[in-house]
Structures are given as structure tokens and as C-alpha cells.
Design a protein around this motif. Structure first.
Motif, PDB file in Angstrom:
ATOM      1  N   CYS A 177       6.385  -1.970  -7.816  1.00  0.00           N
ATOM      2  CA  CYS A 177       7.071  -2.269  -6.558  1.00  0.00           C
ATOM      3  C   CYS A 177       6.707  -1.244  -5.478  1.00  0.00           C
ATOM      4  N   ASN A 178       6.646  -1.688  -4.226  1.00  0.00           N
ATOM      5  CA  ASN A 178       6.286  -0.810  -3.105  1.00  0.00           C
ATOM      6  C   ASN A 178       7.489  -0.147  -2.449  1.00  0.00           C
ATOM      7  N   PHE A 179       8.656  -0.172  -3.102  1.00  0.00           N
ATOM      8  CA  PHE A 179       9.851   0.501  -2.597  1.00  0.00           C
ATOM      9  C   PHE A 179      10.222   1.584  -3.589  1.00  0.00           C
ATOM     10  N   LEU A 180      10.643   2.716  -3.099  1.00  0.00           N
ATOM     11  CA  LEU A 180      11.180   3.739  -3.988  1.00  0.00           C
ATOM     12  C   LEU A 180      12.178   4.589  -3.217  1.00  0.00           C
ATOM     13  N   GLU A 181      12.980   5.303  -3.968  1.00  0.00           N
ATOM     14  CA  GLU A 181      13.990   6.174  -3.385  1.00  0.00           C
ATOM     15  C   GLU A 181      13.307   7.329  -2.676  1.00  0.00           C
ATOM     16  N   GLY A 182      13.873   7.752  -1.541  1.00  0.00           N
ATOM     17  CA  GLY A 182      13.300   8.869  -0.792  1.00  0.00           C
ATOM     18  C   GLY A 182      13.345  10.149  -1.591  1.00  0.00           C
ATOM     19  N   GLY A 183      12.451  11.072  -1.272  1.00  0.00           N
ATOM     20  CA  GLY A 183      12.426  12.365  -1.934  1.00  0.00           C
ATOM     21  C   GLY A 183      13.635  13.197  -1.554  1.00  0.00           C
ATOM     22  N   SER A 184      13.849  14.279  -2.271  1.00  0.00           N
ATOM     23  CA  SER A 184      15.033  15.118  -2.035  1.00  0.00           C
ATOM     24  C   SER A 184      15.013  15.745  -0.647  1.00  0.00           C
ATOM     25  N   LEU A 185      13.826  16.025  -0.108  1.00  0.00           N
ATOM     26  CA  LEU A 185      13.742  16.661   1.204  1.00  0.00           C
ATOM     27  C   LEU A 185      14.063  15.693   2.344  1.00  0.00           C
ATOM     28  N   TYR A 213      -3.832   0.692   1.354  1.00  0.00           N
ATOM     29  CA  TYR A 213      -5.018  -0.049   1.782  1.00  0.00           C
ATOM     30  C   TYR A 213      -6.232   0.854   1.621  1.00  0.00           C
ATOM     31  N   ALA A 214      -7.175   0.487   0.800  1.00  0.00           N
ATOM     32  CA  ALA A 214      -8.431   1.221   0.603  1.00  0.00           C
ATOM     33  C   ALA A 214      -8.160   2.718   0.421  1.00  0.00           C
ATOM     34  N   THR A 215      -8.402   3.528   1.454  1.00  0.00           N
ATOM     35  CA  THR A 215      -8.241   4.984   1.313  1.00  0.00           C
ATOM     36  C   THR A 215      -6.978   5.513   1.977  1.00  0.00           C
ATOM     37  N   LEU A 216      -6.122   4.616   2.496  1.00  0.00           N
ATOM     38  CA  LEU A 216      -4.951   5.072   3.244  1.00  0.00           C
ATOM     39  C   LEU A 216      -3.642   4.548   2.673  1.00  0.00           C
ATOM     40  N   TYR A 217      -2.640   5.408   2.689  1.00  0.00           N
ATOM     41  CA  TYR A 217      -1.263   5.022   2.378  1.00  0.00           C
ATOM     42  C   TYR A 217      -0.496   4.929   3.694  1.00  0.00           C
ATOM     43  N   PHE A 218       0.183   3.820   3.927  1.00  0.00           N
ATOM     44  CA  PHE A 218       1.073   3.647   5.069  1.00  0.00           C
ATOM     45  C   PHE A 218       2.492   3.686   4.526  1.00  0.00           C
ATOM     46  N   VAL A 219       3.241   4.736   4.869  1.00  0.00           N
ATOM     47  CA  VAL A 219       4.575   4.941   4.311  1.00  0.00           C
ATOM     48  C   VAL A 219       5.602   4.960   5.440  1.00  0.00           C
ATOM     49  N   PHE A 220       6.621   4.124   5.316  1.00  0.00           N
ATOM     50  CA  PHE A 220       7.734   4.112   6.264  1.00  0.00           C
ATOM     51  C   PHE A 220       8.969   4.600   5.524  1.00  0.00           C
ATOM     52  N   CYS A 221       9.628   5.615   6.064  1.00  0.00           N
ATOM     53  CA  CYS A 221      10.888   6.103   5.513  1.00  0.00           C
ATOM     54  C   CYS A 221      12.003   5.484   6.338  1.00  0.00           C
ATOM     55  N   VAL A 222      12.887   4.737   5.687  1.00  0.00           N
ATOM     56  CA  VAL A 222      13.937   4.006   6.402  1.00  0.00           C
ATOM     57  C   VAL A 222      15.292   4.276   5.755  1.00  0.00           C
ATOM     58  N   ILE A 260      10.237  -4.421   6.437  1.00  0.00           N
ATOM     59  CA  ILE A 260       9.385  -3.256   6.695  1.00  0.00           C
ATOM     60  C   ILE A 260       7.997  -3.466   6.099  1.00  0.00           C
ATOM     61  N   LEU A 261       7.917  -4.085   4.907  1.00  0.00           N
ATOM     62  CA  LEU A 261       6.599  -4.393   4.339  1.00  0.00           C
ATOM     63  C   LEU A 261       5.814  -5.302   5.282  1.00  0.00           C
ATOM     64  N   ASP A 262       6.497  -6.294   5.870  1.00  0.00           N
ATOM     65  CA  ASP A 262       5.858  -7.192   6.817  1.00  0.00           C
ATOM     66  C   ASP A 262       5.448  -6.424   8.072  1.00  0.00           C
ATOM     67  N   LEU A 263       6.273  -5.474   8.514  1.00  0.00           N
ATOM     68  CA  LEU A 263       5.950  -4.665   9.687  1.00  0.00           C
ATOM     69  C   LEU A 263       4.705  -3.811   9.433  1.00  0.00           C
ATOM     70  N   ILE A 264       4.597  -3.246   8.238  1.00  0.00           N
ATOM     71  CA  ILE A 264       3.389  -2.478   7.889  1.00  0.00           C
ATOM     72  C   ILE A 264       2.170  -3.386   7.957  1.00  0.00           C
ATOM     73  N   GLN A 265       2.297  -4.600   7.431  1.00  0.00           N
ATOM     74  CA  GLN A 265       1.191  -5.553   7.460  1.00  0.00           C
ATOM     75  C   GLN A 265       0.795  -5.884   8.902  1.00  0.00           C
ATOM     76  N   ASN A 307       5.141  -9.367  16.894  1.00  0.00           N
ATOM     77  CA  ASN A 307       4.133 -10.378  17.167  1.00  0.00           C
ATOM     78  C   ASN A 307       2.804  -9.685  17.438  1.00  0.00           C
ATOM     79  N   MET A 308       1.857  -9.862  16.530  1.00  0.00           N
ATOM     80  CA  MET A 308       0.577  -9.167  16.630  1.00  0.00           C
ATOM     81  C   MET A 308      -0.163  -9.545  17.905  1.00  0.00           C
ATOM     82  N   ASN A 309      -0.117 -10.802  18.320  1.00  0.00           N
ATOM     83  CA  ASN A 309      -0.835 -11.232  19.520  1.00  0.00           C
ATOM     84  C   ASN A 309      -0.289 -10.535  20.768  1.00  0.00           C
ATOM     85  N   GLU A 310       1.013 -10.346  20.827  1.00  0.00           N
ATOM     86  CA  GLU A 310       1.624  -9.660  21.963  1.00  0.00           C
ATOM     87  C   GLU A 310       1.223  -8.183  21.992  1.00  0.00           C
ATOM     88  N   ILE A 311       1.171  -7.564  20.827  1.00  0.00           N
ATOM     89  CA  ILE A 311       0.774  -6.152  20.744  1.00  0.00           C
ATOM     90  C   ILE A 311      -0.673  -5.990  21.185  1.00  0.00           C
TER      91      ILE A 311
END
Length: 203
Positions: free
Chosen positions: A58-66, A79-88, A97-102, A144-148
Motif C-alpha cells: 500500500c502507498n499509505f503509511l503512518e507518519g514518522g515520529s518527527l 516513479y522511476a528514480t523519484l519518490y513523490f511524498v505528501f504528508c497530510v 491525494i494519490l490522484d493529486l500526485i498523479q 484539472n491538468m488542462n487548467e494547470i
């Protein structure tokens, strides 16, 4: 609310970092650690949490202690060589949020024509502008990707019409040269005071 967006490569090198919340930690002498030091610790901890996970989990996990522990969630995509991480925080939807990363990654891909890690390094200003079109102050602005992409194209056209920042000093010098200034007086007389103005060399 989004608390932080972290993008780092497979070796843990940060490529884009955006914190929307001030993180600090009380040190033993009751003073606070520097915010930058705390952010670096959060990046390291997040990288260790995310990088050791298998690709089929799964691409969700509990935040770290910090970053706040169970009060916060880390939602990431690799994705390939990069991790895109959102802390929410708990008010955000994991799937949203997964859709937002996409959407963010697809927008980068469209703007850079097959985005790679080097684009994030050499075009940091454009990447930050795209991110600000998607998220500002921890709140989602646009999905909306087209608007961005349309807003990014408007920004690009504006930069081209202005000649870019690199042409600004040359334009300023030419504007001063082309100004029709009256001849500078050589002597200024005010009552009993006589001021001689030194001659200035032309441009």
C-alpha cells in the motif's frame, strides 16, 4: 490539509521540498533546534520509511515520529528514480491525494515533455510554479491538468514577451541611454555658494 510535499530520488537526495507547517523540536537545553535541521531530519526519516517498502504494498503509511506520528499520513508514489511524498493530516482522503500526485506528475510530464529528475534540478523555478498552481498553503487549488497547463503556458508567454530575466539588465541600460535628459549644468550658484559639478563620462 497537506503539511509537506517531499520529492527525493532513490538515494534520498531531495529534489523538491515544500513545508506548509513549521516543524521544530525541543532540544535538551530547552531551546529549539533550527527549523532547517528539523526539516533535514524529517526528510531523512521519511526517505527511510518509504524506501524500505516493497513496490507491491500500500502507498499509505503512518507518519514518522518527527513529523507527527499517527496523527499524520505519508502518501507516496514511486516513479522511476523519484519518490513523490505528501504528508497530510487525517482530514485528507488517501485516494484523493494519490490522484493529486498523479495529476502533478502528469502535469510535469506534459510541461517538460517526458519529465525526468534533471528537469526538477535545472528547472526548479518552473516546477515550483507548477506546484503552486496545484497546492498553495497546504490547500489543494486545482486538480484539472488542462487548467494547470494553460496557466503554465500563460506564464511562459509572459516570460518570452518580457525577454526573460536575463535580458532585464541590458534593457535597463539601453533605456537609460535612450533617455532625453537635458544637459547637466556645470556650475550651480545658490546665493553666495558656487558649486562646480564634475563632468560625467558618457555611456
Amino acid at each position: 490539509m497537506i503539511k509537506a510535499i517531499l520529492i527525493f530520488n532513490n538515494h534520498g537526495k531531495p529534489r523538491l521540498i515544500r513545508f506548509y507547517q513549521y516543524f521544530h523540536q525541543a532540544a535538551q537545553d530547552t531551546s529549539y533546534c533550527k527549523a532547517e535541521d528539523m526539516q533535514q531530519q524529517i526528510i531523512r526519516e521519511t526517505f527511510h520509511l518509504v524506501s524500505k517498502r516493497d513496490d507491491n504494498v500500500c502507498n499509505f503509511l503512518e507518519g514518522g515520529s518527527l513529523i507527527g506520528g499517527s496523527d499524520y499520513k505519508l502518501i507516496y508514489r514511486h516513479y522511476a528514480t523519484l519518490y513523490f511524498v505528501f504528508c497530510v493530516d487525517s482530514s485528507e482522503s488517501e485516494l484523493g491525494i494519490l490522484d493529486l500526485i498523479q495529476v502533478f506528475v502528469e502535469t510535469l510530464d506534459k510541461c517538460f515533455e517526458n519529465v525526468c529528475e534533471l528537469d526538477l534540478i535545472f528547472h526548479m523555478d518552473k516546477v515550483h510554479y507548477i506546484l503552486q498552481e496545484v497546492v498553495m498553503g497546504g490547500m489543494v487549488l486545482e486538480t484539472n491538468m488542462n487548467e494547470i497547463v494553460a496557466q503554465v503556458e500563460v506564464q511562459n508567454r509572459m516570460e518570452k514577451s518580457e525577454g526573460g530575466l536575463s535580458a532585464a539588465p541590458a534593457r535597463a541600460v539601453s533605456a537609460v541611454k535612450n533617455m532625453n535628459l537635458p544637459e547637466i549644468p556645470r556650475n550651480i550658484n545658490i546665493g553666495d555658494i558656487n558649486i562646480k559639478v564634475p563632468s560625467l563620462s558618457p555611456f
